[in-house]
Structure formats: structure tokens, C-alpha cells
Design a protein around this motif. Sequence first.
Motif, PDB file in Angstrom:
ATOM      1  N   ALA A 162       0.838  -1.198   0.000  1.00 20.26           N
ATOM      2  CA  ALA A 162       0.000   0.000   0.000  1.00 20.26           C
ATOM      3  C   ALA A 162       0.877   1.254   0.000  1.00 20.26           C
ATOM      4  N   PHE A 163       1.933   1.220   0.807  1.00 22.79           N
ATOM      5  CA  PHE A 163       2.896   2.319   0.828  1.00 22.79           C
ATOM      6  C   PHE A 163       3.506   2.515  -0.558  1.00 22.79           C
ATOM      7  N   PHE A 164       3.899   1.421  -1.192  1.00 22.44           N
ATOM      8  CA  PHE A 164       4.564   1.528  -2.487  1.00 22.44           C
ATOM      9  C   PHE A 164       3.619   2.047  -3.559  1.00 22.44           C
ATOM     10  N   GLU A 165       2.386   1.563  -3.568  1.00 20.89           N
ATOM     11  CA  GLU A 165       1.403   2.060  -4.544  1.00 20.89           C
ATOM     12  C   GLU A 165       1.180   3.557  -4.345  1.00 20.89           C
ATOM     13  N   GLY A 166       1.086   3.978  -3.080  1.00 25.40           N
ATOM     14  CA  GLY A 166       0.915   5.399  -2.805  1.00 25.40           C
ATOM     15  C   GLY A 166       2.102   6.224  -3.277  1.00 25.40           C
ATOM     16  N   TYR A 167       3.300   5.672  -3.075  1.00 23.67           N
ATOM     17  CA  TYR A 167       4.497   6.374  -3.519  1.00 23.67           C
ATOM     18  C   TYR A 167       4.552   6.453  -5.041  1.00 23.67           C
ATOM     19  N   ILE A 168       4.299   5.333  -5.712  1.00 25.21           N
ATOM     20  CA  ILE A 168       4.374   5.309  -7.173  1.00 25.21           C
ATOM     21  C   ILE A 168       3.424   6.348  -7.777  1.00 25.21           C
TER      22      ILE A 168
END
Length: 197
Positions: A114-120
Motif C-alpha cells: 500500500a505504501f509503495f502504490e501510494g508512492y508510485i
Amino acid sequence: MIDDLMKRLPNPERLTSDERRGIIARYTAVLEANFIYWMTATYIAVQSAEARPIIIENLYEEVRDSHPVMLRRFAIAAHAFPTDTDALAVDVDLTKVRLFLGKLQGVQSLVTMAFFEGYIQRFMSYLAELAAAQGSVEMEYTDVHGVCDIAHSEGLFRACSLEMSLNPIKADSDLFEGVKLLRTLINSIVQGPASNS
């Protein structure tokens, strides 16, 4: 954490062509071959029947629309196809993320993704700016992910809440273990080999 990472991004106007190429190439070296693997590991890790369809929907889009092909086209058009040097620059930190997801911890894996999707989603406009400065007009990858990752990150946070109610983490576990590893990997992508010293 995402806000902090975004604030640390170097100004594209102050980067050389080689530095811009390196960021795009290292990002591609990490994402093209690993994102679907990471999301699949997360799917295997979760126990909540309600959380799994959220992950499957994400995987379905990645595979159906062949996001790795989009990313490869994006990198080639920006003259930033990864070399062995680019791949090796992120290898140590990438391996740590792979091994973490291999622990198959449902909640922690979902928080990480979830963190990575938000960052991307936030990083896409920056990545597009780098590619444009490299002379590229191939922006399908950044256009698609700038939109779809909003829903993906929201869905993954919802899945995390569902998983926590069924399969809570142990009291001595670090909820953000994977996020911290991924943050270090992101720094390696953006800063290059010097960030590992």
C-alpha cells in the motif's frame, strides 16, 4: 513517509542527462521484474478472504494490460534501458525486500505494498518529467499509473484493515519493517550507487 521521500527528490532541472537516465533505469530494473512478484507474494501471505480479491484486481490489471511492457517502452524511449550496472546498483536493497516478502506476513506485506502504490502514484509525474527531459514522448506508463495507483493504494489499505482483524501481527513485530526496506530501496533508485556507501 511518502511526503518525506517526495521532498528529497532532486530537482530534475539540476540533474545531468546521465543522472536522469540512471533514475529511470534503476526504477525500471526494480519494477519491471519485481512488482508482480511482490504483489503475488502478498496475495499468498494474506488469510482474509475479503482481502484477496482486492489484490487479485491489482494483479489482473498488471497482467492484462502488461504493465511491464509499458514500463519497458517507457525506459527505451527515454534512452534509459537498464544495464547490468543499473541492476547491481539496487541489488542489495532489492534482495532485502524480496526476502522480507518471502516471510509471507499478511499485514506487513499489505502495508508495504500500500505504501509503495501510494508512492508510485505520487512519483509518476516526477518520472515523466525526467523522461521528457530525456526527449521522450512515450508516457503511457506514467499516465496509467498516475491514475490507477490511487485506487490501488486505497484498496490495499482497506485489505490491510481486513487482514488485521483476522490475522493480527505479533506484539513484537514491526508493522513497518517492509516499508523501511522499501524506503531504502527507493533511495537507492533515486540516489544511485553512492547511496549504498
